[in-house]
Design an enzyme around this catalytic site. Sequence first.
Site, PDB file in Angstrom:
ATOM      1  CG  ASP A  33      -2.084   1.216   0.903  1.00 46.82           C
ATOM      2  OD1 ASP A  33      -3.334   0.537   1.104  1.00 46.82           O
ATOM      3  OD2 ASP A  33      -1.743   2.112   1.281  1.00 46.82           O
ATOM      4  CG  HIS A 104      -8.612  -3.444  -2.433  1.00 49.59           C
ATOM      5  ND1 HIS A 104      -9.442  -2.658  -3.493  1.00 49.59           N
ATOM      6  CD2 HIS A 104      -8.414  -2.308  -1.421  1.00 49.59           C
ATOM      7  CE1 HIS A 104      -9.687  -1.634  -2.737  1.00 49.59           C
ATOM      8  NE2 HIS A 104      -9.112  -1.520  -1.551  1.00 49.59           N
ATOM      9  CG  HIS A 106      -6.642  -2.601   3.086  1.00 47.72           C
ATOM     10  ND1 HIS A 106      -5.973  -1.708   2.885  1.00 47.72           N
ATOM     11  CD2 HIS A 106      -7.890  -2.577   2.526  1.00 47.72           C
ATOM     12  CE1 HIS A 106      -6.647  -0.792   2.301  1.00 47.72           C
ATOM     13  NE2 HIS A 106      -7.810  -1.403   1.950  1.00 47.72           N
TER      14      HIS A 106
HETATM   15  P1  5GP Z   1      -9.900   1.355   0.107  1.00 44.74           P
HETATM   16  O1  5GP Z   1     -10.240   2.662   0.969  1.00 44.74           O
HETATM   17  O2  5GP Z   1     -10.247   1.295  -1.437  1.00 44.74           O
HETATM   18  O3  5GP Z   1     -10.090  -0.200   0.735  1.00 44.74           O
HETATM   19  O4  5GP Z   1      -8.185   1.264  -0.140  1.00 44.74           O
HETATM   20  C1  5GP Z   1      -7.522   1.659  -1.203  1.00 44.74           C
HETATM   21  C2  5GP Z   1      -6.058   1.607  -0.709  1.00 44.74           C
HETATM   22  O5  5GP Z   1      -5.293   1.768  -1.971  1.00 44.74           O
HETATM   23  C3  5GP Z   1      -5.443   2.661   0.284  1.00 44.74           C
HETATM   24  O6  5GP Z   1      -5.162   2.303   1.524  1.00 44.74           O
HETATM   25  C4  5GP Z   1      -4.697   3.556  -0.477  1.00 44.74           C
HETATM   26  O7  5GP Z   1      -3.527   4.106   0.247  1.00 44.74           O
HETATM   27  C5  5GP Z   1      -4.017   2.516  -1.552  1.00 44.74           C
HETATM   28  N1  5GP Z   1      -3.652   3.326  -2.867  1.00 44.74           N
HETATM   29  C6  5GP Z   1      -4.439   4.238  -3.418  1.00 44.74           C
HETATM   30  N2  5GP Z   1      -3.814   4.405  -4.740  1.00 44.74           N
HETATM   31  C7  5GP Z   1      -2.528   3.841  -4.512  1.00 44.74           C
HETATM   32  C8  5GP Z   1      -1.577   3.605  -5.613  1.00 44.74           C
HETATM   33  O8  5GP Z   1      -1.282   4.387  -6.755  1.00 44.74           O
HETATM   34  N3  5GP Z   1      -0.609   2.571  -5.182  1.00 44.74           N
HETATM   35  C9  5GP Z   1      -0.500   1.884  -4.271  1.00 44.74           C
HETATM   36  N4  5GP Z   1       0.346   0.922  -3.879  1.00 44.74           N
HETATM   37  N5  5GP Z   1      -1.560   1.965  -3.363  1.00 44.74           N
HETATM   38  C10 5GP Z   1      -2.760   3.023  -3.593  1.00 44.74           C
END
Ligand code: 5GP
Length: 122
Positions: A33, A104, A106
């Site tokens: 992340d 995804h 985490h």
């Molecule tokens: P969500 O809120 O959708 O469950 O989490 C999305 C995650 O994707 C967040 O923890 C954020 O930090 C991560 N993220 C967003 N954009 C990128 C990116 O371009 N590269 C990586 N490696 N992680 C990302």
Amino acid sequence: MAYDPQNIFARILRGEIPCTKVYEDDAVLAFRDIRPQAATHVLVIPKGPYTDFQDFAEKAGDAEIAGYIRGVARVAREAGVVESGYRLISNCGADAHQEVPHLHFHLFGGEPLGPLLARKGS
Ligand code: 5GP
């Protein structure tokens, strides 16, 4: 919600945006992340176009589901957190504050993790 092929994880899958890859096989890609919230914070995504867990569970084939779940476990094993313990979270939709509309998990670990949820006012 229709799958958006321009979402950031779709672009990472196509190699248009770089990532720090930790594991890949036919079913999954795992990468760090960009804003880690634990000593180990890896995102594990299926290769198919699914917006979230609900979409995946309702539409993916059995082999795809098995490949993804086994892939997540493989990533945990390779990250070295199976003995110490880890947490999986998959945000699904608005109330969960899902930011990226490609399924995804985490994977958090590498240190003692806090309580599961911080409720407003607690
Ligand atoms: P969500 O809120 O959708 O469950 O989490 C999305 C995650 O994707 C967040 O923890 C954020 O930090 C991560 N993220 C967003 N954009 C990128 C990116 O371009 N590269 C990586 N490696 N992680 C990302």
